[in-house]
Design an enzyme around this catalytic site. Structure first.
Site, PDB file in Angstrom:
ATOM      1  N   CYS A   2       0.862  -1.194   0.000  1.00 25.65           N
ATOM      2  CA  CYS A   2       0.000   0.000   0.000  1.00 25.65           C
ATOM      3  C   CYS A   2       0.891   1.233   0.000  1.00 25.65           C
ATOM      4  CB  CYS A   2      -0.878   0.005   1.251  1.00 25.65           C
ATOM      5  SG  CYS A   2      -1.959  -1.413   1.331  1.00 25.65           S
ATOM      6  N   ARG A  27       3.724   0.959  -6.819  1.00 29.07           N
ATOM      7  CA  ARG A  27       3.702  -0.083  -5.784  1.00 29.07           C
ATOM      8  C   ARG A  27       2.541  -1.038  -5.992  1.00 29.07           C
ATOM      9  NH1 ARG A  27       6.487   1.805  -1.040  1.00 29.07           N
ATOM     10  NH2 ARG A  27       5.044   0.729   0.317  1.00 29.07           N
ATOM     11  N   TRP A  74      -3.470  -2.037  -1.706  1.00 26.09           N
ATOM     12  CA  TRP A  74      -3.281  -3.302  -2.443  1.00 26.09           C
ATOM     13  C   TRP A  74      -3.922  -4.366  -1.560  1.00 26.09           C
ATOM     14  CZ3 TRP A  74      -0.356  -8.004  -2.435  1.00 26.09           C
ATOM     15  CH2 TRP A  74      -0.199  -8.587  -3.692  1.00 26.09           C
ATOM     16  N   ASN A 100      -0.416   0.585   6.161  1.00 24.24           N
ATOM     17  CA  ASN A 100       0.252  -0.331   5.246  1.00 24.24           C
ATOM     18  C   ASN A 100       0.812  -1.463   6.097  1.00 24.24           C
ATOM     19  OD1 ASN A 100       1.533  -1.613   3.146  1.00 24.24           O
ATOM     20  ND2 ASN A 100       3.354  -0.286   3.210  1.00 24.24           N
ATOM     21  N   GLY A 101       0.452  -2.701   5.751  1.00 26.79           N
ATOM     22  CA  GLY A 101       0.925  -3.858   6.516  1.00 26.79           C
ATOM     23  C   GLY A 101      -0.232  -4.808   6.782  1.00 26.79           C
ATOM     24  N   GLU A 482      15.859 -15.995 -14.619  1.00 27.94           N
ATOM     25  CA  GLU A 482      15.442 -14.583 -14.617  1.00 27.94           C
ATOM     26  C   GLU A 482      14.717 -14.240 -15.910  1.00 27.94           C
ATOM     27  OE1 GLU A 482      14.942 -12.499 -12.529  1.00 27.94           O
ATOM     28  OE2 GLU A 482      14.839 -10.578 -13.565  1.00 27.94           O
ATOM     29  N   LYS A 486      10.888 -12.687 -15.969  1.00 24.06           N
ATOM     30  CA  LYS A 486      10.554 -11.426 -16.653  1.00 24.06           C
ATOM     31  C   LYS A 486       9.411 -11.632 -17.636  1.00 24.06           C
ATOM     32  CE  LYS A 486      11.951  -8.840 -14.646  1.00 24.06           C
ATOM     33  NZ  LYS A 486      12.597  -9.390 -13.553  1.00 24.06           N
ATOM     34  N   GLU A 489       6.058 -12.180 -15.816  1.00 23.31           N
ATOM     35  CA  GLU A 489       5.599 -10.993 -15.077  1.00 23.31           C
ATOM     36  C   GLU A 489       4.869  -9.994 -15.949  1.00 23.31           C
ATOM     37  OE1 GLU A 489       7.933  -9.067 -11.718  1.00 23.31           O
ATOM     38  OE2 GLU A 489       9.493  -9.740 -13.093  1.00 23.31           O
ATOM     39  N   HIS A 505      14.385 -35.750 -18.814  1.00 22.57           N
ATOM     40  CA  HIS A 505      13.836 -36.539 -17.697  1.00 22.57           C
ATOM     41  C   HIS A 505      12.369 -36.226 -17.461  1.00 22.57           C
ATOM     42  CE1 HIS A 505      17.827 -38.005 -16.816  1.00 22.57           C
ATOM     43  NE2 HIS A 505      18.281 -36.777 -16.946  1.00 22.57           N
ATOM     44  N   LYS A 604       5.336  -3.633  -6.507  1.00 20.75           N
ATOM     45  CA  LYS A 604       6.780  -3.428  -6.571  1.00 20.75           C
ATOM     46  C   LYS A 604       7.472  -3.907  -5.308  1.00 20.75           C
ATOM     47  CE  LYS A 604      10.699  -2.181  -8.198  1.00 20.75           C
ATOM     48  NZ  LYS A 604      11.290  -3.009  -9.268  1.00 20.75           N
TER      49      LYS A 604
END
Ligand code: AGP
Length: 609
Positions: A2, A27, A74, A100-101, A482, A486, A489, A505, A604
C-alpha cells in the site's frame, strides 16, 4: 504494497496528497482514498479503482484544509471496494487512519471491539485500528496511539488524524516502511521517497516503534515510552527526474537503458582500473571472519532470488565455501540450521520485502552474521543487517526488476571474488582478468543495447507463443530463471526455466510444434552440451531463439533466431545474457498491449506475506 502520504502545512492538502499518491502508483494498488482535516472536522473520500476515480470524486466536492492523509490500497484482507478502501475512521469520524501492513491479530481484536459495541463496515484488518484508537482516546491522540499499538500484532505503518487535535499528523511504523519529509511549507509522511521528492530531499527515516508527532512547524519523534528520539536528517541524492520516465515510454525501458551507468555506479569506489584489490570496507568479510564461516545461506525472493542462484555458483566456484540458495518464504519456516558460524546474505531491491526481512530476523536470532545487498538506502532490511552493500541502481519504479538485478549481479561478482581473494584462491593474473572484464561490462551492455531493434523484431515474431521454455546449463541456467520470470511478469505468457540437461527426464514431453525454447548458451565450457539439448527439442518441433557469444555461429544449425553477445570472460556472460531477455519480455509486453510498468496482480514491494 500500500502507499501512504500525509501532509500538514500552509498549503491546501488535497492536491499535494493526490500527487504524492501518483508517485506511489508503481507499488501496485486497487483503490485509494483521502482524509482532510478542516475547521468542520475530518472529511473522507475513498473509492475503488485508479487514482483518477478519486480525483473525479474530489473535483465534485473539494475539501478545503491543510492537514490530511491519503492511501493507495493493495488488497490483502477484503476485496477491492469503496468500503474496504482507506482511510478508515471511528463511528463518529473524529479519528481517521491509513495503514500499510497486516494486523495479524485483527480477528480477535475485532471480536473484542464488537463485544464493546463497536460496529464494523469493512472486511479489512485496518478498521480495528480506527476503533482501537477510539477506545483508547481520552483526550490525547498520541496516548491513544501508544495504547493501540500495544494491542497490535503484525506489521504496520500508520498515518492518523484526530478531530480534536487539528494541527497534528501522527504516524508510527513497525515492519512496514515510513519516512518523514521535512518541508519548507509543511511536513510529510510517506511510504516511499518518490512521494515527497518534489517537496523535499530532507527526511527522517522512522525505525520500528518510533512515533512521529508532526505539525506545520515541528517534527517530534518519540519511542513507545514517550522518550524523545534524536534522528539525523537523511539527505536524498535522487532527483525527481531520475524517478520519472525521462522521456521513455515506460519506466521499464528507461531502467533497462540505465544499466550501463548502474553497473558503473555499483562498481565505482569498489573496483578501480589501476587497483589490485576490491574495496568492500562496508562489509567486514576479512580472512579472520571468513575462517569462522562454515556455511553460507543466501536468501531472497523473486528476481533477487535469481541473483542468489548466480551467487551460489560464483561463491562455490571461486571461494570454495558451501552455499545454500534459499527462497525467503521457505527459509523462514523450515527451521534452518543456523549458528554463529553461519553467514546469511540477503538480497532485496526494496529492502522491505516481508519474507526476506523475516528471514533476516530469523538469522540474527540464531546468531548468524548477516550481510544485505540492498538498493534502497535506509530501508528496513538495510538498517537491520550487520553489514550492508548498497547497489547504486537508483529508484527502480517498474514492477519488473531490471537494473536492480544487474546491480545485484555486480555485487555478487565483487563479493564472490573478494571472498576468494581473502582465502587466497585468486592469483594476481586471475584478478587482473577478473577486474578488467568486470570493468568492461558496462560497455558490453551498451553494445547489446544497440541491437534493440533486432530484439524488438524477434519479440514481435514470437509474441503470440503460449508456452516458453528457457534452458541453460550452469550460470546460463541461473540466467534462464530470470528470463523466464521477466516474461511471465509482464507478458502473462506461461514460461519455465529448466536445466538444459534435465529436459529429457520428463519436461521434453511438453515440447511440440512451435513451442518456443530460449536457449542460453554463453558458457564456452558447456556450449556443446547445450547445443545438443537444443537439437533434442528442435527434433521435436520447437522454435529456438538462442542467446550466445560472438564466434559461435554454428548455433545457426539449430536456432531459428540468434542474439549474439560481445565476447567476455565466460564467467561474466550471465550479466550480459540477461539484457536481451529483459528486452524480449519488454517488447513482447508492449506489443501485446499490457501495462508494462504496472503488470496485473503484482506490486513493486511485497511488504506483506
Ligand atoms: C521482480 O521483477 C519482481 N518484481 C519481484 O519478483 C521482486 O524481485 C521480489 O518481490 C523481491 O523484491 P525485493 O528485491 O525488493 O526484495
Amino acid at each position: 504494497m500500500c502507499g501512504i502520504v500525509g501532509y500538514v502545512g500552509k498549503k491546501q492538502a488535497d492536491s499535494i496528497l493526490i500527487e504524492g499518491l501518483k508517485k506511489l502508483e508503481y507499488r501496485g494498488y486497487d483503490s485509494s482514498g483521502i482524509a482532510i482535516h478542516n475547521l468542520s472536522g475530518i472529511k473522507i473520500i475513498k473509492t475503488n479503482g485508479r487514482i483518477k476515480n478519486l480525483e473525479q470524486r474530489i473535483s465534485e466536492k473539494r475539501i478545503e484544509g491543510c492537514l490530511g492523509i491519503a492511501h493507495t490500497r493493495w488488497a490483502t484482507h477484503g476485496k477491492p471496494s469503496d468500503e474496504n478502501s482507506h482511510p478508515h475512521s471511528n463511528k463518529s469520524s473524529t479519528i481517521a487512519v491509513v495503514h500499510n501492513g497486516i494486523i495479524e491479530n485483527y480477528m480477535e481484536l475485532k471480536e473484542k471491539l464488537k463485544e464493546q459495541g463497536y460496529e464494523f463496515i469493512s472486511e479489512t484488518d485496518t478498521e480495528v485500528v480506527a476503533h482501537l484508537l477510539d477506545l483508547h482516546y481520552k483526550g490525547n491522540i498520541v496516548d491513544a496511539l501508544i495504547g493501540t499499538i500495544k494491542e497490535l500484532k503484525g506489521s504496520y505503518a500508520l498515518g492518523v488524524l484526530c478531530k480534536d487535535e487539528p494541527d497534528k499528523l501522527i504516524s508510527v511504523r513497525k515492519d512496514s516502511p515510513l519516512i518523514i519529509g521535512i518541508g519548507k511549507e509543511g511536513n510529510f509522511i510517506a511510504s516511499d521517497i518518490p512521494a515527497v521528492l518534489e517537496h523535499t530531499k530532507d527526511l527522517y527515516l522512522l525505525s520500528d516503534n518510533e512515533i512521529a508527532i508532526i505539525t506545520e512547524q515541528n517534527i517530534e519523534i518519540i519511542d513507545i515510552n514517550k522518550n524523545k528520539v534524536d534522528k539525523e536528517i537523511f539527505k536524498v541524492t535522487w532527483d525527481l527526474v531520475s524517478a520519472e520516465k525521462a522521456g521513455y515510454e515506460h519506466f521499464m525501458l528507461k531502467e533497462i537503458e540505465e544499466q550501463p551507468k548502474v553497473v558503473k555506479d555499483t562498481l565505482y569506489q569498489r573496483l578501480k582500473p589501476d587497483s589490485n584489490k576490491i574495496n568492500l570496507d562496508e562489509i567486514n568479510l576479512d580472512k579472520e571472519v571468513l575462517d569462522k564461516i562454515n556455511k553460507i545461506y543466501m536468501v531472497a525472493c523473486g528476481t533477487a532470488y535469481n541473483v542468489v542462484v548466480v551467487g551460489k555458483y560464483l561463491i562455490e566456484r571461486l571461494a570454495r565455501i558451501p552455499v545454500v540458495a534459499e527462497v525467503a518464504s521457505e527459509f523462514r519456516y523450515r527451521d534452518p540450521i543456523i549458528d554463529s558460524d553461519t553467514l546469511v546474505i540477503v538480497i532485496s531491491q526494496s529492502g522491505e520485502t516481508a519474507d526476506t526481512l523475516a528471514a533476516l530476523r530469523l538469522a540474527k536470532e540464531h546468531g548468524a552474521r548477516t550481510i544485505g545487498i540492498v538498493n534502497v538506502v535506509g530501508s528496513t532490511i538495510a538498517r537491520e543487517c550487520d553489514d550492508i552493500f548498497y547497489t547504486l541502481a537508483g529508484p527502480e519504479i517498474a514492477v519488473a526488476s531490471t537494473k536492480a538485478y544487474s546491480a545485484q549481479l555486480i555485487a555478487m561478482y565483487l563479493v564472490s571474488c573478494y571472498i576468494a581473494m581473502q582465502k587466497g584462491y585468486i592469483s594476481d593474473e586471475e584478478f587482473t582478468m577478473f577486474r578488467n572484464s568486470l570493468l568492461n561490462i558496462s560497455d558490453n551492455i551498451k553494445q547489446i543495447l544497440k541491437d534493440e531493434n533486432k530484439i524488438k523484431e524477434i519479440s514481435n515474431k514470437y509474441k503470440e507463443c503460449s508456452n516458453v521454455f528457457y534452458i541453460g546449463r550452469g550460470l546460463d541456467y541461473a540466467v534462464a530463471k530470470e528470463g523466464s520470470l521477466k516474461l511471465k511478469e509482464i507478458t502473462y505468457i506461461h514460461s519455465e526455466a529448466y536445466e538444459a540437461g534435465e529436459l529429457k527426464h520428463g519436461p521434453i514431453a511438453l515440447i511440440h510444434d512451435n513451442t518456443l525454447v530460449v536457449g542460453i548458451a554463453t558458457d564456452e565450457n558447456l556450449f556443446e552440451k547445450t547445443m545438443n539439448n537444443l537439437k533434442e527439442v528442435k527434433a521435436r518441433g520447437a522454435k529456438i531463439l538462442a542467446i550466445t557469444i560472438l564466434g559461435k555461429e554454428e548455433i545457426m544449425d539449430v536456432a531459428d533466431d540468434v542474439i549474439y553477445l560481445p565476447k567476455t570472460e565466460w564467467i561474466f556472460t550471465s550479466i550480459l545474457a540477461n539484457i536481451p531477455q529483459q528486452l524480449i519480455a519488454y517488447y513482447m509486453s508492449v506489443l501485446l498491449g499490457h501495462d508494462v510498468d504496472k503488470p496485473r496482480n503484482l506490486a513493486k514491494s511485497v511488504t506483506v506475506e
